[in-house]
Design a protein around this motif. Structure first.
Motif, mmCIF file in Angstrom:
data_model
loop_
_atom_site.group_PDB
_atom_site.id
_atom_site.type_symbol
_atom_site.label_atom_id
_atom_site.label_comp_id
_atom_site.label_asym_id
_atom_site.label_seq_id
_atom_site.Cartn_x
_atom_site.Cartn_y
_atom_site.Cartn_z
ATOM 1 N N PHE A 74 0.394 -1.103 -0.136
ATOM 2 C CA PHE A 74 -0.142 0.011 -0.048
ATOM 3 C C PHE A 74 0.795 1.151 0.050
ATOM 4 O O PHE A 74 0.533 2.253 -0.963
ATOM 5 C CB PHE A 74 -0.927 0.067 1.232
ATOM 6 N N PRO A 75 1.893 1.431 0.898
ATOM 7 C CA PRO A 75 2.646 2.584 0.712
ATOM 8 C C PRO A 75 3.187 2.939 -0.614
ATOM 9 O O PRO A 75 3.070 4.278 -0.864
ATOM 10 C CB PRO A 75 3.850 2.111 1.789
ATOM 11 N N ALA A 76 3.859 1.973 -1.277
ATOM 12 C CA ALA A 76 4.225 2.306 -2.554
ATOM 13 C C ALA A 76 3.068 2.843 -3.569
ATOM 14 O O ALA A 76 3.276 3.687 -4.398
ATOM 15 C CB ALA A 76 4.762 1.115 -3.208
ATOM 16 N N GLN A 77 1.914 2.291 -3.334
ATOM 17 C CA GLN A 77 0.632 2.529 -4.080
ATOM 18 C C GLN A 77 0.189 3.971 -4.065
ATOM 19 O O GLN A 77 -0.106 4.830 -4.814
ATOM 20 C CB GLN A 77 -0.572 1.492 -4.030
ATOM 21 N N PHE A 78 0.214 4.223 -2.594
ATOM 22 C CA PHE A 78 -0.325 5.650 -2.397
ATOM 23 C C PHE A 78 0.606 6.504 -2.964
ATOM 24 O O PHE A 78 0.409 7.450 -3.369
ATOM 25 C CB PHE A 78 -0.145 5.986 -0.629
ATOM 26 N N GLN A 79 2.204 6.341 -2.956
ATOM 27 C CA GLN A 79 3.094 7.264 -3.539
ATOM 28 C C GLN A 79 2.687 7.175 -4.825
ATOM 29 O O GLN A 79 2.839 8.230 -5.709
ATOM 30 C CB GLN A 79 4.281 6.642 -3.389
ATOM 31 N N GLU A 80 2.656 6.067 -5.521
ATOM 32 C CA GLU A 80 2.584 5.890 -7.091
ATOM 33 C C GLU A 80 1.233 6.948 -7.636
ATOM 34 O O GLU A 80 1.276 7.317 -8.844
ATOM 35 C CB GLU A 80 2.442 4.423 -7.435
ATOM 36 N N SER A 81 0.212 6.742 -6.733
ATOM 37 C CA SER A 81 -1.257 7.313 -7.056
ATOM 38 C C SER A 81 -0.889 8.948 -7.372
ATOM 39 O O SER A 81 -1.571 9.334 -8.365
ATOM 40 C CB SER A 81 -2.152 7.123 -6.127
ATOM 41 N N GLN A 82 0.136 9.425 -6.717
ATOM 42 C CA GLN A 82 0.250 10.935 -7.117
ATOM 43 C C GLN A 82 0.649 11.111 -8.503
ATOM 44 O O GLN A 82 0.290 12.325 -8.795
ATOM 45 C CB GLN A 82 1.290 11.375 -6.046
ATOM 46 N N GLY A 83 1.340 10.204 -8.971
ATOM 47 C CA GLY A 83 1.537 10.412 -10.443
ATOM 48 C C GLY A 83 0.231 10.588 -11.268
ATOM 49 O O GLY A 83 0.411 11.043 -12.440
ATOM 50 N N TYR A 84 -0.804 9.957 -10.809
ATOM 51 C CA TYR A 84 -1.853 9.703 -11.708
ATOM 52 C C TYR A 84 -3.040 10.848 -11.050
ATOM 53 O O TYR A 84 -4.199 10.859 -11.424
ATOM 54 C CB TYR A 84 -2.431 8.656 -11.449
ATOM 55 N N GLY A 85 -2.367 11.923 -10.305
ATOM 56 C CA GLY A 85 -3.174 13.271 -9.651
ATOM 57 C C GLY A 85 -3.851 12.803 -8.420
ATOM 58 O O GLY A 85 -4.562 13.892 -8.066
ATOM 59 N N TRP A 86 -3.577 11.852 -7.692
ATOM 60 C CA TRP A 86 -4.231 11.798 -6.431
ATOM 61 C C TRP A 86 -3.297 12.487 -5.469
ATOM 62 O O TRP A 86 -2.216 12.900 -5.810
ATOM 63 C CB TRP A 86 -4.302 10.238 -5.808
ATOM 64 N N SER A 87 -3.989 13.093 -4.474
ATOM 65 C CA SER A 87 -3.415 13.931 -3.621
ATOM 66 C C SER A 87 -2.513 13.086 -2.636
ATOM 67 O O SER A 87 -2.784 12.055 -2.589
ATOM 68 C CB SER A 87 -4.151 14.919 -2.652
#
Ligand SMILES: Cc1cc2nc3c(=O)[nH]c(=O)nc-3n(C[C@H](O)[C@H](O)[C@H](O)COP(=O)(O)OP(=O)(O)OC[C@H]3O[C@@H](n4cnc5c(N)ncnc54)[C@H](O)[C@@H]3O)c2cc1C
Length: 199
Positions: A59-72
């Motif tokens: 999950f931590p890496a996914q939270f990080q990754e999601s920012q590249g797709y516009g998530w805060s």
């Protein structure tokens, strides 16, 4: 010569349960002895709880990754005991499923330690049963070498019930179990050291 069972299996892990069920489905009269939780290593202290921890650790890496797709950005911390509880609830659910699968296959289950007395006799608790064929499917378990300080160590089984989150961890052994736990703990953000000898 008539026996109580066509097949008797000692050990209710992946190997023992699969064999018992398959033989019973072909019409054999089958008994199985398991002195611990049904499902053995894989379900209780192996593949399944380990995979749930692998899943959690992503999950931590996914939270990080999601920012590249516009998530805060997400600030989240791991509630260790909640994770351990969730993992163990799932393994308990699977214990029940294994019980039902054996019941539905008409495998006679003995919740006790099985001891081979002779080629056709097994002692299960206080009972003796006989079988034409006996399968020994008792698996294996981690061995603690007799060295100073060993009382301060844990084995892989203990990883799934640790009451507190370890801050630092040294893993002794670079097999797949050690490597996978090293990756899980590193992704959790803990300091993790791995020790192995190349052969
Ligand atoms: C941390 C860890 C992670 C793993 N991850 C994976 C994975 O991702 N993929 C994979 O394929 N494999 C994995 N494995 C390996 C997998 O769990 C084992 O290969 C598999 O469980 C072996 O099955 P088994 O039936 O031979 O033995 P076990 O599953 O160990 O079952 C043996 C059973 O016999 C019982 N028993 C022992 N003696 C007696 C007796 N005298 N009387 C009655 N019952 C007895 C035990 O209580 C146990 O339930 C992992 C193992 C570990 C430890």
């Amino acid at each position: 010569m008539s026996y109580d069972f066509d097949l008797f299996v000692i050990g209710g892990g992946s190997g023992g349960i699969a064999t018992a069920r398959r033989a019973a489905e072909y019409g054999a009269k089958v008994g199985l002895a398991e002195n611990n939780r049904l499902g053995g290593t894989c379900v209780n202290v192996g593949c399944i709880p380990k995979k749930l921890m692998v899943y959690t650790s992503h999950f931590p890496a996914q939270f990080q990754e999601s920012q590249g797709y516009g998530w805060s950005s997400v600030k989240s911390t791991l509630d260790w005991s909640k994770m351990i509880t969730a993992v163990n609830q799932e393994t308990q659910r699977l214990n029940g499923i294994y019980q039902r699968m054996l019941d539905n296959s008409n495998v006679e289950l003995y919740r006790d330690y099985g001891k081979l007395l002779d080629p056709h006799t097994i002692e299960v608790g206080n009972t003796k049963v006989t079988a034409d064929k006996i399968l020994i499917a008792v698996g294996g378990h981690p061995v603690r070498p007799n060295i100073p300080g060993i009382e301060n160590t844990i084995i892989s089984d203990d990883m799934f019930t640790l009451a507190e989150q370890p801050k630092r961890l040294v893993i002794w052994g670079g097999g797949y179990i050690g490597v996978e736990f090293a990756c899980i703990y590193a992704r959790f953000g803990f300091r993790c050291y791995s020790n192995y000898s190349s052969r």
